[in-house]
Design a protein around this motif. Structure first.
Motif, mmCIF file in Angstrom:
data_model
loop_
_atom_site.group_PDB
_atom_site.id
_atom_site.type_symbol
_atom_site.label_atom_id
_atom_site.label_comp_id
_atom_site.label_asym_id
_atom_site.label_seq_id
_atom_site.Cartn_x
_atom_site.Cartn_y
_atom_site.Cartn_z
ATOM 1 N N SER A 123 -5.902 -3.424 -2.894
ATOM 2 C CA SER A 123 -4.749 -2.900 -3.640
ATOM 3 C C SER A 123 -4.773 -1.373 -3.611
ATOM 4 N N LEU A 124 -3.607 -0.781 -3.469
ATOM 5 C CA LEU A 124 -3.521 0.679 -3.437
ATOM 6 C C LEU A 124 -2.979 1.238 -4.752
ATOM 7 N N THR A 130 0.974 -9.213 -4.363
ATOM 8 C CA THR A 130 1.515 -7.844 -4.412
ATOM 9 C C THR A 130 2.855 -7.757 -3.692
ATOM 10 N N ASN A 131 3.263 -8.873 -3.083
ATOM 11 C CA ASN A 131 4.503 -8.856 -2.285
ATOM 12 C C ASN A 131 4.430 -7.707 -1.285
ATOM 13 N N CYS A 181 -7.221 10.357 -2.282
ATOM 14 C CA CYS A 181 -5.859 10.190 -1.830
ATOM 15 C C CYS A 181 -5.009 9.559 -2.923
ATOM 16 N N TYR A 182 -4.060 10.345 -3.427
ATOM 17 C CA TYR A 182 -3.136 9.772 -4.406
ATOM 18 C C TYR A 182 -1.902 9.283 -3.680
ATOM 19 N N LYS A 183 -1.645 7.980 -3.805
ATOM 20 C CA LYS A 183 -0.576 7.374 -3.005
ATOM 21 C C LYS A 183 0.662 7.122 -3.841
ATOM 22 N N SER A 219 7.910 1.909 -6.522
ATOM 23 C CA SER A 219 6.950 1.108 -5.757
ATOM 24 C C SER A 219 7.682 0.215 -4.774
ATOM 25 N N SER A 220 7.601 0.585 -3.515
ATOM 26 C CA SER A 220 8.261 -0.194 -2.465
ATOM 27 C C SER A 220 7.529 -1.486 -2.187
ATOM 28 N N GLU A 221 6.184 -1.357 -2.007
ATOM 29 C CA GLU A 221 5.434 -2.523 -1.533
ATOM 30 C C GLU A 221 3.992 -2.556 -2.016
ATOM 31 N N HIS A 222 3.516 -1.508 -2.660
ATOM 32 C CA HIS A 222 2.112 -1.506 -3.102
ATOM 33 C C HIS A 222 1.946 -2.103 -4.486
ATOM 34 N N GLY A 223 3.027 -2.233 -5.224
ATOM 35 C CA GLY A 223 2.945 -2.775 -6.580
ATOM 36 C C GLY A 223 2.726 -1.673 -7.607
#
Ligand code: MLT
Ligand code: ZN
Length: 501
Positions: free
Chosen positions: A101-102, A173-174, A367-369, A441-445
């Motif tokens: 998970s990110l 997380t889709n 790294c802050y995503k 949040s596009s895809e990381h949740g």
């Protein structure tokens, strides 16, 4: 996926970094609890050592919990027994897949019991006519890709950590990845799920058929819920056939206006065979070169790089299309340089540039995503503006992502975690996204990182409906607490716990 950091970074406890978040009034794990739970998974419980320590830290090494117990069930029955017990005893749990998970979604915040799905890795069935695959939640993406390859099929998605990420986590997380433009999101391919609910009961929604319009589409509720509504134990998925004709363009582009021009052209000219449309900026390329030791495959440097992939059924036809597409881009001056690749091994190598960007950045520092959806036209504006806002602090700000879906991964890389910079970034970023009605949040949740920012993308009514759904599925709030739902709900769940004790 153990990836070393270039900095000497000791991940502080999440609870120390976030003193405002209070541990819910869950029971504290006693020796009796440990004994009972360990007996359910005889010989597969961990109470100390590296495996437990690793399961307490997220892949980005930003979040660290203090769970004293990691359980590795091998069957749905065992997951059900564990949850049944934890529910009765009011013990909080974190389900964990590949722990990639990110957003800090797969690690404990405090002392939650970790339930790892990694030993539930059986493929249950595959139908070579319909493409329906049924498997346990702990199967890694790579193992499923290998299995399907031998059957002439493929997975409908591809993400970087495919060796370690697991299908249960991918669904929870889709996750998106490189082929959403072709096969849609996880919602598009999902046929069914088996889920163990908070009280240990088993919700069997597994089917191998595509159409079912019998009321609420329950399976979709668990996609993106990050384990807060139930633990996914089985997945049924519709897989596409592996295209016999695959091609790829690797190109350097002089401006973002040209990137947009190429996107529109690709939709017209490559439409039905387009399978990926990826873009990354020059700083990302430099970090790939430096930290992965992969040289720029193009002869010169460009501000933007793109990978455009196609998957079709007629090699000659697709080949002609791609050649014509590339030469028109060259003629129009929309690219600085680029080439087409059609050999399987060479394409695999080129994909590694894209798939390992997260690793290249992580080797540079903390790294802050930020994983955001924006209108296509604004895709890279956010990077330029953020760089302006952060000047003169100037941490490294880079961008890459899945342009077809307007999904940009904005990364701020620092030698160590800097709360001041983080606040500056977020103070600018979230209102900026909200103004454009984009998504935070596009895809990381949302995980733990962004749960309180949900309000920037969901209306108050939307959040309220989520609250009611959570309370219906998990009234004691034992499933993956402190994630997805905003922190103001923590205390409400705590009150409910108290009234039930
Ligand atoms: C990707 O597209 O590479 C993944 O979403 C991971 C990342 O954002 O770094
Ligand atoms: Zn991505």
């Amino acid at each position: 996926m153990a990836e070393e950091l270039s900095t000497k970074w000791e991940t502080p406890l999440t609870s120390e970094q976030n003193p405002h978040i209070k541990r819910g009034r869950y029971s504290h794990l006693t020796q009796t609890d440990k004994d009972v739970l360990s007996r359910i998974v005889e010989g597969r419980a961990c109470t100390s050592g590296k495996e437990l320590a690793d399961a307490n830290i997220d892949w980005l090494r930003i979040y660290r919990g203090t769970s004293p117990l990691l359980l590795k069930p091998k069957s749905t029955w065992e997951v059900s027994k564990i949850l049944g017990y934890c529910h009765n005893r009011n013990l909080a749990v974190v389900p964990q897949g590949g722990n990639t998970s990110l957003a800090g979604g797969s690690v404990p915040m405090f002392d939650e019991v970790i339930i790892s799905l990694k030993l539930m890795d059986k493929i249950i069935s595959f139908n070579n006519l319909s493409g329906a695959l049924v498997c346990e939640a702990g199967c890694t993406l790579q193992s499923l890709m290998d299995f399907l390859d031998a059957e002439g099929y493929t997975m409908p998605y591809r993400i970087g950590p495919k060796d370690t990420c697991q299908i249960g986590g991918n669904m929870s997380t889709n996750c998106g990845g490189m082929h959403v433009v072709r096969y849609g999101s996880r919602h598009a391919a999902i046929l069914g799920l088996e889920v163990v609910l908070a009280d240990g009961s088993i919700l069997d929604l597994v089917t191998t058929m595509k159409k079912d319009n019998t009321g609420y589409h329950l399976k979709h509720l668990f996609l993106g819920a990050e384990g807060t509504l139930g633990i996914i134990t089985k997945v049924s998925l519709e897989c596409p056939v592996k295209s016999p004709s695959q091609h790829m363009l690797f190109i350097g582009v002089p401006s973002f206006q040209d990137v947009l021009k190429i996107f529109k052209k690709a939709k017209y000219d490559l439409g039905e065979i387009l399978s990926a449309f990826e873009v990354f900026d020059e700083t990302v390329m430099k970090l790939i070169n430096k930290n992965l030791k992969l040289p720029n495959p193009l002869s010169g440097e460009s501000p933007y790089y793109m990978i455009i992939a196609t998957a079709g059924s007629n090699r000659r036809h697709d080949d002609e299309k791609m050649n014509a597409f590339l030469s028109q881009l060259e003629k129009e001056g929309a690219i600085q340089n680029g080439f087409k690749e059609s050999r399987a091994e060479a394409m695999k190598h080129l994909w590694s540039y894209r798939e390992r960007i997260a690793v290249a950045l992580k080797r540079e520092g903390i790294c802050y995503k930020y994983d955001i959806t924006l209108p296509h036209e604004k895709f890279f504006d956010v990077i330029t503006e953020l760089r302006g806002v952060l000047h003169p602090n100037s941490p490294c700000v880079v961008g890459y992502g899945h342009l077809a879906e307007g999904d940009i991964h904005l990364n701020v890389i620092m030698p160590q975690l800097d709360k001041e910079i983080q606040e500056k970034v977020e103070g600018f970023l979230y209102p900026w996204i909200q103004n454009l009605r984009g998504s935070i949040s596009s895809e990381h949740g949302l995980g733990i990182q962004r749960r309180d920012e949900i309000v920037y993308s969901k209306s108050p009514k939307g959040v309220e409906v989520m609250r009611k759904v959570k309370l219906t599925f998990d009234p004691k709030g034992i499933l993956n607490p402190y994630k997805v739902l905003p922190s103001w709900m923590d205390s409400e769940l705590t009150q409910r716990n108290l009234s039930k004790l």
